[in-house]
Design a protein around this motif. Sequence first.
Motif, PDB file in Angstrom:
ATOM      1  N   ARG A  26       0.837  -1.214   0.000  1.00 49.97           N
ATOM      2  CA  ARG A  26       0.000   0.000   0.000  1.00 49.97           C
ATOM      3  C   ARG A  26       0.865   1.255   0.000  1.00 49.97           C
ATOM      4  O   ARG A  26       0.575   2.217  -0.708  1.00 49.97           O
ATOM      5  CB  ARG A  26      -0.935   0.016   1.211  1.00 49.97           C
ATOM      6  N   ALA A  27       1.921   1.259   0.804  1.00 53.07           N
ATOM      7  CA  ALA A  27       2.820   2.414   0.872  1.00 53.07           C
ATOM      8  C   ALA A  27       3.510   2.623  -0.477  1.00 53.07           C
ATOM      9  O   ALA A  27       3.654   3.759  -0.941  1.00 53.07           O
ATOM     10  CB  ALA A  27       3.849   2.226   1.979  1.00 53.07           C
ATOM     11  N   TYR A  28       3.921   1.533  -1.123  1.00 56.18           N
ATOM     12  CA  TYR A  28       4.538   1.604  -2.444  1.00 56.18           C
ATOM     13  C   TYR A  28       3.555   2.216  -3.445  1.00 56.18           C
ATOM     14  O   TYR A  28       3.902   3.145  -4.183  1.00 56.18           O
ATOM     15  CB  TYR A  28       4.956   0.201  -2.902  1.00 56.18           C
ATOM     16  N   ALA A  29       2.326   1.701  -3.463  1.00 57.39           N
ATOM     17  CA  ALA A  29       1.312   2.184  -4.406  1.00 57.39           C
ATOM     18  C   ALA A  29       0.980   3.650  -4.136  1.00 57.39           C
ATOM     19  O   ALA A  29       0.826   4.443  -5.078  1.00 57.39           O
ATOM     20  CB  ALA A  29       0.055   1.324  -4.309  1.00 57.39           C
ATOM     21  N   ARG A  30       0.907   4.037  -2.883  1.00 58.33           N
ATOM     22  CA  ARG A  30       0.599   5.423  -2.520  1.00 58.33           C
ATOM     23  C   ARG A  30       1.719   6.359  -3.002  1.00 58.33           C
ATOM     24  O   ARG A  30       1.451   7.411  -3.589  1.00 58.33           O
ATOM     25  CB  ARG A  30       0.426   5.538  -1.008  1.00 58.33           C
ATOM     26  N   PHE A  31       2.963   5.963  -2.779  1.00 59.18           N
ATOM     27  CA  PHE A  31       4.097   6.784  -3.207  1.00 59.18           C
ATOM     28  C   PHE A  31       4.109   6.933  -4.724  1.00 59.18           C
ATOM     29  O   PHE A  31       4.249   8.042  -5.253  1.00 59.18           O
ATOM     30  CB  PHE A  31       5.415   6.169  -2.712  1.00 59.18           C
ATOM     31  N   ARG A  32       3.915   5.842  -5.424  1.00 56.63           N
ATOM     32  CA  ARG A  32       3.890   5.858  -6.884  1.00 56.63           C
ATOM     33  C   ARG A  32       2.757   6.747  -7.394  1.00 56.63           C
ATOM     34  O   ARG A  32       2.945   7.545  -8.320  1.00 56.63           O
ATOM     35  CB  ARG A  32       3.725   4.427  -7.396  1.00 56.63           C
ATOM     36  N   ARG A  33       1.575   6.650  -6.799  1.00 56.81           N
ATOM     37  CA  ARG A  33       0.432   7.489  -7.185  1.00 56.81           C
ATOM     38  C   ARG A  33       0.736   8.975  -6.987  1.00 56.81           C
ATOM     39  O   ARG A  33       0.368   9.810  -7.814  1.00 56.81           O
ATOM     40  CB  ARG A  33      -0.819   7.130  -6.379  1.00 56.81           C
ATOM     41  N   GLU A  34       1.407   9.296  -5.883  1.00 59.93           N
ATOM     42  CA  GLU A  34       1.754  10.698  -5.621  1.00 59.93           C
ATOM     43  C   GLU A  34       2.724  11.227  -6.672  1.00 59.93           C
ATOM     44  O   GLU A  34       2.608  12.374  -7.108  1.00 59.93           O
ATOM     45  CB  GLU A  34       2.336  10.865  -4.214  1.00 59.93           C
TER      46      GLU A  34
END
Length: 109
Positions: A26-34
């Motif tokens: 989730r943290a990876y996906a959130r960072f990538r989305r940002e």
Amino acid sequence: MVNSAYKAVWLIAMFDLPVETQKHRRAYARFRRELLKDGFIMLQLSVYARYCASEESSQIHRKRVREALPEEGHVRVVTLTDHQFGKMELYVGRKSKKPEDAPVQLEFF
């Protein structure tokens, strides 16, 4: 106004983030989305780039990367001039391709 290839810069964000647990993913996906939301494009897995018309405007985007950092993992941000970025060689298999062009952007002062 046309920017000099030495004034305009590309921010390169490179990262290795853990993905072993659901929380990590989730943290990876959130960072990538940002990164994507802030105008970065994916050059390859875990390497993203964003064109900035000047070093000053790049500071805003560096700050956004810092604000989006996950709790764990490694993130590096490198700045290249547009001229340096344009000298990049890109190969897909043995075939040479042209690197990404700088986007056309409007600037309001």
